[in-house]
Enzyme design. Structure first.
Site, mmCIF file in Angstrom:
data_model
loop_
_atom_site.group_PDB
_atom_site.id
_atom_site.type_symbol
_atom_site.label_atom_id
_atom_site.label_comp_id
_atom_site.label_asym_id
_atom_site.label_seq_id
_atom_site.Cartn_x
_atom_site.Cartn_y
_atom_site.Cartn_z
ATOM 1 N N GLN A 175 0.854 -1.465 -0.121
ATOM 2 C CA GLN A 175 0.318 0.020 0.208
ATOM 3 C C GLN A 175 1.144 1.108 0.025
ATOM 4 O O GLN A 175 0.539 2.667 -0.819
ATOM 5 C CB GLN A 175 -1.178 -0.177 1.218
ATOM 6 C CG GLN A 175 -2.531 -1.239 0.551
ATOM 7 C CD GLN A 175 -2.999 -0.565 -0.106
ATOM 8 O OE1 GLN A 175 -3.420 0.594 -0.153
ATOM 9 N NE2 GLN A 175 -3.801 -1.928 -0.550
ATOM 10 N N SER B 125 3.277 -4.913 -4.968
ATOM 11 C CA SER B 125 2.482 -5.778 -5.919
ATOM 12 C C SER B 125 2.310 -4.740 -7.123
ATOM 13 O O SER B 125 1.914 -2.958 -6.586
ATOM 14 C CB SER B 125 0.831 -5.515 -5.219
ATOM 15 O OG SER B 125 0.367 -6.320 -5.905
ATOM 16 N N ALA B 126 2.509 -4.810 -8.167
ATOM 17 C CA ALA B 126 1.808 -4.226 -9.619
ATOM 18 C C ALA B 126 0.784 -3.039 -9.321
ATOM 19 O O ALA B 126 0.718 -1.883 -9.873
ATOM 20 C CB ALA B 126 2.486 -4.964 -10.777
ATOM 21 N N HIS B 127 -0.175 -4.075 -8.965
ATOM 22 C CA HIS B 127 -1.553 -3.618 -9.360
ATOM 23 C C HIS B 127 -2.227 -2.554 -8.427
ATOM 24 O O HIS B 127 -3.352 -1.874 -8.818
ATOM 25 C CB HIS B 127 -2.528 -4.834 -9.540
ATOM 26 C CG HIS B 127 -3.285 -5.232 -8.280
ATOM 27 N ND1 HIS B 127 -4.408 -5.144 -8.306
ATOM 28 C CD2 HIS B 127 -2.482 -6.300 -7.388
ATOM 29 C CE1 HIS B 127 -4.135 -5.617 -6.787
ATOM 30 N NE2 HIS B 127 -3.412 -6.529 -6.693
ATOM 31 N N CYS C 243 -10.333 -8.895 0.210
ATOM 32 C CA CYS C 243 -9.543 -10.330 0.601
ATOM 33 C C CYS C 243 -10.802 -10.475 1.968
ATOM 34 O O CYS C 243 -11.121 -12.199 2.009
ATOM 35 C CB CYS C 243 -8.044 -10.461 0.574
ATOM 36 S SG CYS C 243 -7.304 -10.075 -0.648
HETATM 37 C C1 LIG Z 1 -0.871 -4.633 2.026
HETATM 38 C C2 LIG Z 1 -1.053 -5.366 1.966
HETATM 39 N N1 LIG Z 1 -0.338 -6.393 1.531
HETATM 40 C C3 LIG Z 1 -0.491 -8.101 0.286
HETATM 41 C C4 LIG Z 1 -1.347 -8.068 -0.670
HETATM 42 C C5 LIG Z 1 -1.639 -8.772 -1.552
HETATM 43 O O1 LIG Z 1 -1.211 -8.452 -3.221
HETATM 44 P P1 LIG Z 1 -1.764 -8.972 -4.056
HETATM 45 O O2 LIG Z 1 -2.902 -8.512 -4.171
HETATM 46 O O3 LIG Z 1 -0.718 -9.062 -5.477
HETATM 47 O O4 LIG Z 1 -1.474 -10.432 -4.385
HETATM 48 C C6 LIG Z 1 -2.585 -6.567 -0.623
HETATM 49 C C7 LIG Z 1 -3.193 -6.447 -1.423
HETATM 50 O O5 LIG Z 1 -4.096 -7.249 -2.195
HETATM 51 C C8 LIG Z 1 -2.301 -5.166 0.085
HETATM 52 O O6 LIG Z 1 -2.499 -4.281 0.597
#
Ligand SMILES: Cc1ncc(COP(=O)(O)O)c(C=O)c1O
Ligand SMILES: Cc1ncc(COP(=O)(O)O)c(C=O)c1O
Ligand code: FES
Ligand code: FES
Lengths: 397, 116, 397, 116
Positions: free
Chosen positions: A186, A206-208, A332
């Site tokens: 984040q 994380s790229a997205h 999630c």
């Molecule tokens: C703080 C944090 N860590 C890890 C992730 C997981 O990354 P990814 O969505 O690329 O699996 C996210 C986002 O979902 C996140 O906000």
């Protein structure tokens, strides 16, 4: 579908920047070779991956060979935590983490726990921030890893990682094989990130969340950190992450990292202005709201607000019906019965925890988006409160 | 978690929301696990539910169960209403994921409590 | 860079079909939501993933909820093998595999071996095919998993998986908790695939061998197979593979799977015609060649040929300099000193093993590509043979 | 594994490939680990290497080391040639990954054997 659609869920994921989408499309057309192939097609793809690696490294001030590309933040967190713990050469089996980690960190820690590891989860108190004294107390001679996120995904609070980093380095200087991992998914693109200043040994990206596509991430692993690969059976990523590289995703990530570095200040100022305006108007127009998490030590783009007497998901759907996308808890954990463990960790009552919504702004949002959102929000909150038994005593005739 | 159009319509336009000062029967039930709450106010006249109102706090299924329940019972005799099951309610709202079935159960409990 | 470039390395990876690239680009622009989000943007992305899941399921005649999307074939192999072994509720710790598996399967088996599992690696004899009697003998009462590939990536031989599947089902009917995994990465899109006929419990796919981009794959896991997730900490893919989904990659995979199904017969006929012409001409024009692997039970698009007296990589680079891309061994093992373990497993001498090249044809290759390749090949082989001491006795004056 | 342009040029156009019927010195060395082989034929006249030819079997670095070695030694006195090291050869070909250094070692061994 409503006429107007406003996306205020940039902490869940971001739209792909057209410049990034272009770079990706070009890569799909031009660099289709397998980077492991010796021939020209392969070497062209390898060169594209290497260029992207330099950009991602630059985003956090790392060396290119300290970047391991993964399929996302979740995999990077799995690799970091399991990689260090399984790679540990000492008999110790203790991990220190916080009580507000992303489900991926929480999940790996829980998995290790059921394999016999001990896990200490530090409190974050009402502001949502870990205390460095607590870290000092929690670390034992047999602690192998401290994993605490840089910035939280639900309330945006920024953790004192540099202080923790300094402490971990102290312990290491004193001979303990202790490492610090931080989940910066984040934080990246929303604050200045420098692995030297942060003092961490491993850092997740994380790229997205950076206006690049989903399905690609990276782990920074400081040179010399012993990491046991998790996805095995291939020599890619210097034997630390097997599998043919997601070349177009990696190229897109590189482009997004470059832009994020170049436009960081613009973006943070823009997001913060919208977020602050939003919070000011909500505070003025809607009674009985609670803004969760520290007011100062937090990311610039995120507001987590609880609306008393009502529950977040009903409000979310009411906003969605009017074209406004926000979230409750992390994307999630949506679909579970439990109110967000992050908000609960702040020590608030159940009603506040269940009544929280996350509004997260991004580079394409406008002032008008804020005005419209507040307008819709005021009405939706009123409508749902009119339905709520919580504010009205039960009179049985 | 994708909700049907009907479901969302009830969420955006709850039917029979509110309380009845002239209620002849009022009941409120709270789900002990999740804290969801449903309050039902009825005007029962000559063994028939003439007016029904509800208030609800909780997840979308709970809010929608309240709305749909009041539609279902308005005009029914109390005997008929007592025969309403969780399954009837679930059918009327077009189904729910199984871990949300207890929202329908809560509504039926509130109904039975009000009719007791 | 040479004027003319001919790609004959479709077993390493394939160029992205423009229709697939389009679907992917559209998805990047239109379905950027996080599939876990409750709002419209999220649900739109979720719907796109579900559509793709149906297409991938249809490619192998599985049910959509039996498909788990992963970051590629390597991860799917890791998940299948570790997932079954770690998820096993019996005390048994024995695996049966072949001696010509892809490095990813080989790697996971080796990793489990160092964790105390026993691994039996079956021979493939001179034709490169496992014998069903050997499987019957190797499976013990404490065997948990048989993992044998459907078709080999270096020599293209097709293994008798249906027979093995029938045998595994027999053992299961007799009460043994035994499962069959097969790596179908090379087979998909190149032969009819039906999980019911194959009788496997788990099957691995990778999108980038099907004219889709790299970085996405899938594991078919038959309903009821107990699989312990490896990437944990998120409810995605029914809790079996955590992490935000690679939506554009998955959408591209879905599109590619659909086209692969529709155009299967066209493609296989096309590839086989070119491959057969290639082999015929090579046989006619170049002396001292050995074609590796069974002549009949093999994939239609692949030729693995050894050129006596010379070593493959030098030949590869000579071809590459003329714009022709081929490979030695698997792309993944390139860069190692050892000659390909697959070719060695055929029992050939070192010279044949080191002199092998893989030519793998694809849908965009033409008749002229074959002509040009053979022309260049004839010259390059001659040039290198002129350099080779192997065919000439050493005369010391 | 990306090779330099010079490297590839030697591979496509090996210099001094072949044998010498009139050779005054011939040696062949085989690497016991990988089986790579290098055969060197020299015409040495008045202590000077006048002509050098090589044959090689093995990985590209072995082929290129042979080609570059013959260029390096042609015209040199045997004393000068004996001083050539693995490092000199590696320099001349623009470097090799460390796990391929033994290709250069093989070439130097063949040279020393021929000059012995
Ligand atoms: C703080 C944090 N860590 C890890 C992730 C997981 O990354 P990814 O969505 O690329 O699996 C996210 C986002 O979902 C996140 O906000
Ligand atoms: C037979 C086989 N299995 C597995 C893989 C690995 O798949 P991926 O490249 O998607 O990691 C490949 C290709 O590299 C392969 O040919
Ligand atoms: S969360 Fe329990 S019924 Fe809504
Ligand atoms: S492989 Fe040993 S020197 Fe070439």
């Amino acid at each position: 579908m409503p006429d107007r659609r406003i996306y205020l869920d940039h902490s869940a994921t971001t739209p792909v920047d057209p410049r990034v989408a272009n770079a990706m499309a070009r890569s799909v057309a031009e660099n289709f070779g397998n980077p492991s192939s010796v021939h020209g097609f392969g070497q062209q793809a390898r060169a594209a991956v290497d260029r992207a690696r330099r950009e991602v490294a630059a985003l956090v001030n790392a060396r290119p060979n300290e970047i391991i590309f993964t399929s996302g933040g979740t995999e990077a967190n799995n690799l970091a935590i399991r990689g260090v713990c399984h790679g540990s050469t000492v008999a110790a089996r203790h991990i220190v983490t916080s009580s507000i980690e992303h489900p991926s960190v929480r999940g790996v820690c829980a998995a290790l726990e059921s394999d016999g590891w001990e896990v200490t989860r530090l409190p974050v108190y009402e502001h949502g921030i870990v205390r460095i004294e607590d870290v000092r107390h929690a670390v034992r001679p047999d602690t192998v890893l401290v994993t605490i996120m840089l910035a939280n995904n639900e309330i945006g609070t920024v953790q004192p990682i540099s202080e923790i980093g300094a402490f971990v380095r102290e312990r290491r200087a004193a001979g303990q094989k202790l490492f610090l991992h931080t989940d910066a998914v984040q934080a990246a693109g929303r604050m200045v990130l420098n692995v030297e200043d942060v003092g961490c040994d491993l850092l997740t990206l994380s790229a997205h969340k950076l206006y690049a596509p989903k399905g690609v991430g990276a782990l920074y692993a400081r040179r010399g950190v012993r990491l046991m690969g998790q996805n095995v059976g291939g020599h890619q990523e210097r034997e630390r992450r097997a599998g043919t590289e997601n070349v177009p995703g990696i190229v897109a990530f590189g482009e997004a990292a470059k832009i994020a570095r170049e436009e960081l200040f613009e973006r943070t100022a823009h997001d913060a202005a919208l977020r602050d305006k939003f919070e000011r108007k909500v505070g003025e127009l809607i009674p009985d709201v609670v803004m969760n998490g520290d007011r100062e030590r937090r990311l610039p783009h995120l507001s987590n607000t609880s609306f008393r007497y009502i529950e977040g998901e009903g409000l979310l759907i009411n906003l969605d019906l009017q074209g406004i996308a926000v979230s409750t808890g992390s994307a999630c954990s949506s679909g579970t019965l439990e109110p967000s463990p992050v908000i609960r960790a702040l020590g608030v009552d159940d009603e506040i925890a269940r009544g929280s919504l996350r509004f997260s702004f991004g580079k394409d949002n406008t002032d008008l988006d804020v005005d419209y959102t507040v307008e819709v929000l005021v009405q939706a909150v009123e409508r749902l409160r009119a339905l709520s038994p919580l504010s009205r005593p039960l009179v049985v005739s | 978690m994708s909700y049907s159009a009907t479901f969302k319509d009830h969420l955006a336009h709850p039917r029979n929301a509110g309380e009845l000062p002239e209620a002849t029967a009022v009941a409120e039930q709270t789900n002990p696990v999740c804290g969801d709450r449903l309050r039902l106010s009825l005007v029962v006249h000559n063994g028939r539910i003439e007016v029904a109102r509800y208030l609800a706090y909780g997840c979308p299924p709970t809010l929608v169960c309240g709305s749909v329940l009041t539609e279902l019972i308005t005009g029914k005799t109390t005997t008929e209403a007592k025969q309403l099951t969780r399954a009837d309610l679930l059918n009327a709202i077009g189904g729910l994921p199984s871990r949300k079935h207890h929202a329908a159960a809560l509504a039926i409990e509130a109904l039975n409590a009000a009719l007791r």
